[in-house]
Design an enzyme around this catalytic site. Structure first.
Site, PDB file in Angstrom:
ATOM      1  N   GLY A  53      -7.102   5.876  -0.533  1.00 46.41           N
ATOM      2  CA  GLY A  53      -6.502   5.547  -1.875  1.00 46.41           C
ATOM      3  C   GLY A  53      -6.971   6.388  -3.294  1.00 46.41           C
ATOM      4  O   GLY A  53      -6.368   6.760  -3.831  1.00 46.41           O
ATOM      5  N   GLU A  56     -12.151   3.033  -7.074  1.00 52.94           N
ATOM      6  CA  GLU A  56     -11.148   2.319  -5.964  1.00 52.94           C
ATOM      7  C   GLU A  56     -10.401   2.477  -6.865  1.00 52.94           C
ATOM      8  O   GLU A  56      -9.730   2.585  -8.004  1.00 52.94           O
ATOM      9  CB  GLU A  56     -11.414   0.686  -6.856  1.00 52.94           C
ATOM     10  CG  GLU A  56     -10.870   0.006  -6.061  1.00 52.94           C
ATOM     11  CD  GLU A  56     -10.441   0.366  -4.087  1.00 52.94           C
ATOM     12  OE1 GLU A  56     -10.458   1.598  -3.765  1.00 52.94           O
ATOM     13  OE2 GLU A  56     -10.546  -0.678  -3.151  1.00 52.94           O
ATOM     14  N   ASP A 113      -7.260  -6.621  -5.555  1.00 56.27           N
ATOM     15  CA  ASP A 113      -5.500  -6.869  -5.063  1.00 56.27           C
ATOM     16  C   ASP A 113      -5.898  -8.141  -5.138  1.00 56.27           C
ATOM     17  O   ASP A 113      -6.340  -8.867  -5.693  1.00 56.27           O
ATOM     18  CB  ASP A 113      -4.528  -6.123  -4.241  1.00 56.27           C
ATOM     19  CG  ASP A 113      -3.363  -7.195  -3.569  1.00 56.27           C
ATOM     20  OD1 ASP A 113      -3.108  -7.098  -4.420  1.00 56.27           O
ATOM     21  OD2 ASP A 113      -3.134  -7.272  -2.574  1.00 56.27           O
ATOM     22  N   THR A 114      -6.234  -8.500  -3.939  1.00 49.97           N
ATOM     23  CA  THR A 114      -6.967  -9.823  -4.126  1.00 49.97           C
ATOM     24  C   THR A 114      -8.683  -9.928  -4.100  1.00 49.97           C
ATOM     25  O   THR A 114      -8.722 -11.346  -4.330  1.00 49.97           O
ATOM     26  CB  THR A 114      -7.256 -10.524  -2.163  1.00 49.97           C
ATOM     27  OG1 THR A 114      -8.098  -9.333  -1.216  1.00 49.97           O
ATOM     28  CG2 THR A 114      -5.377 -10.243  -1.483  1.00 49.97           C
ATOM     29  N   GLY A 115      -9.353  -8.620  -4.616  1.00 50.29           N
ATOM     30  CA  GLY A 115     -10.491  -8.755  -4.850  1.00 50.29           C
ATOM     31  C   GLY A 115     -11.576  -8.556  -3.599  1.00 50.29           C
ATOM     32  O   GLY A 115     -12.608  -8.851  -3.618  1.00 50.29           O
ATOM     33  N   LYS A 145      -3.958  -5.981  -9.750  1.00 50.14           N
ATOM     34  CA  LYS A 145      -3.526  -6.788  -9.449  1.00 50.14           C
ATOM     35  C   LYS A 145      -3.323  -8.695  -9.759  1.00 50.14           C
ATOM     36  O   LYS A 145      -3.900  -9.413  -8.348  1.00 50.14           O
ATOM     37  CB  LYS A 145      -2.598  -7.218  -8.154  1.00 50.14           C
ATOM     38  CG  LYS A 145      -0.897  -5.880  -8.228  1.00 50.14           C
ATOM     39  CD  LYS A 145      -0.667  -5.165  -6.871  1.00 50.14           C
ATOM     40  CE  LYS A 145      -0.165  -4.878  -5.909  1.00 50.14           C
ATOM     41  NZ  LYS A 145      -0.005  -5.221  -4.485  1.00 50.14           N
ATOM     42  N   ASP A 186      -0.652   4.661  -0.447  1.00 46.64           N
ATOM     43  CA  ASP A 186       0.426   5.089   0.489  1.00 46.64           C
ATOM     44  C   ASP A 186       1.226   3.298   1.790  1.00 46.64           C
ATOM     45  O   ASP A 186       0.593   2.748   0.698  1.00 46.64           O
ATOM     46  CB  ASP A 186      -0.236   5.928   1.437  1.00 46.64           C
ATOM     47  CG  ASP A 186      -1.423   4.589   2.316  1.00 46.64           C
ATOM     48  OD1 ASP A 186      -1.897   3.376   1.845  1.00 46.64           O
ATOM     49  OD2 ASP A 186      -0.924   3.992   3.751  1.00 46.64           O
ATOM     50  N   ARG A 242       1.346   9.790  -0.716  1.00 44.73           N
ATOM     51  CA  ARG A 242      -0.412   9.518  -1.700  1.00 44.73           C
ATOM     52  C   ARG A 242      -0.179  10.522  -2.463  1.00 44.73           C
ATOM     53  O   ARG A 242      -0.207  10.881  -3.688  1.00 44.73           O
ATOM     54  CB  ARG A 242      -1.716   9.853  -0.251  1.00 44.73           C
ATOM     55  CG  ARG A 242      -1.833   8.760   0.075  1.00 44.73           C
ATOM     56  CD  ARG A 242      -2.792   8.845   1.156  1.00 44.73           C
ATOM     57  NE  ARG A 242      -3.309   8.314   2.698  1.00 44.73           N
ATOM     58  CZ  ARG A 242      -3.629   6.852   2.377  1.00 44.73           C
ATOM     59  NH1 ARG A 242      -3.836   6.343   1.253  1.00 44.73           N
ATOM     60  NH2 ARG A 242      -3.736   6.387   2.966  1.00 44.73           N
TER      61      ARG A 242
END
Ligand code: 5GP
Length: 173
Positions: free
Chosen positions: A42, A97, A101-103, A129, A157, A163
């Site tokens: 990503g 990175e 998100d959640t980490g 986030k 993606d 992408r």
């Protein structure tokens, strides 16, 4: 294929990436051995723009991560799909990175890298986030905090598509 709605335009991304590059250049002034580690897949577009805004001697080493989960939810079970080809012992490492998100993926990676004894490790993430954060991850350089939407483009993606979209967009329901 549906055209995603613009969340962050090309111009907005370019301006912020330039600022991040300048900040990193200032912070690492004097370091002559910076290892930039883009996380595949990503972050490949973000990293390629970012390193051109860092005015320092640096090397680039890719690392691939896959996070298993149901749908778009990360489970914390992480696999290294492609590893560094150079040792990090004694090096200044800058992880690049796409999104925290959640980490859980970054927690795994930071713990894994620590066992390899780098001199320092910092994290640069284009997006964060916070609404979905499950573990606290220190982000040293952050592009944008975003709301809890699934985003695509600029390297990110959906089922391997989008992408190549030049901006960060949201797929409308
Ligand atoms: P975490 O372990 O922090 O939950 O997950 C991080 C990884 O999940 C990111 O590197 C990214 O690959 C993926 N991810 C999380 N949120 C999004 C999103 O909104 N869009 C896309 N395309 N990938 C995401």
């Amino acid at each position: 294929m549906k055209q995603p709605k613009v969340m962050l335009s090309i111009e907005t991304l370019q301006a912020r990436v330039r600022e991040l590059g300048e900040e990193i250049t200032r912070d690492y002034a004097g370091a002559d051995d910076l290892m930039v580690v883009p996380i595949l897949k990503g972050s490949f577009l973000f990293a390629s723009d970012l390193i051109r805004c860092i005015d320092l001697d640096l090397s680039v080493e890719f690392l691939g991560l896959r996070s298993y989960g149901a749908g778009t939810e990360s489970s914390g079970v992480v696999q290294i799909t492609y590893d560094l080809t150079q040792p990090v012992t004694g090096r200044d490492v800058l992880i690049v990175e796409d999104i925290v998100d959640t980490g859980l993926s970054m927690r795994y990676l930071l713990e894994n890298l620590a066992t390899r004894h780098p001199r320092s490790v910092k994290l640069c993430s284009l997006l964060h986030k916070p609404a979905r954060s499950r573990v606290k991850i220190p982000i040293d350089y952050l592009g944008f905090t975003i709301e809890d939407r699934f985003v695509v483009g600029y390297g990110l993606d959906y089922a391997e598509k989008y992408r190549n979209l030049p901006y960060i967009g949201v797929l409308e329901e």
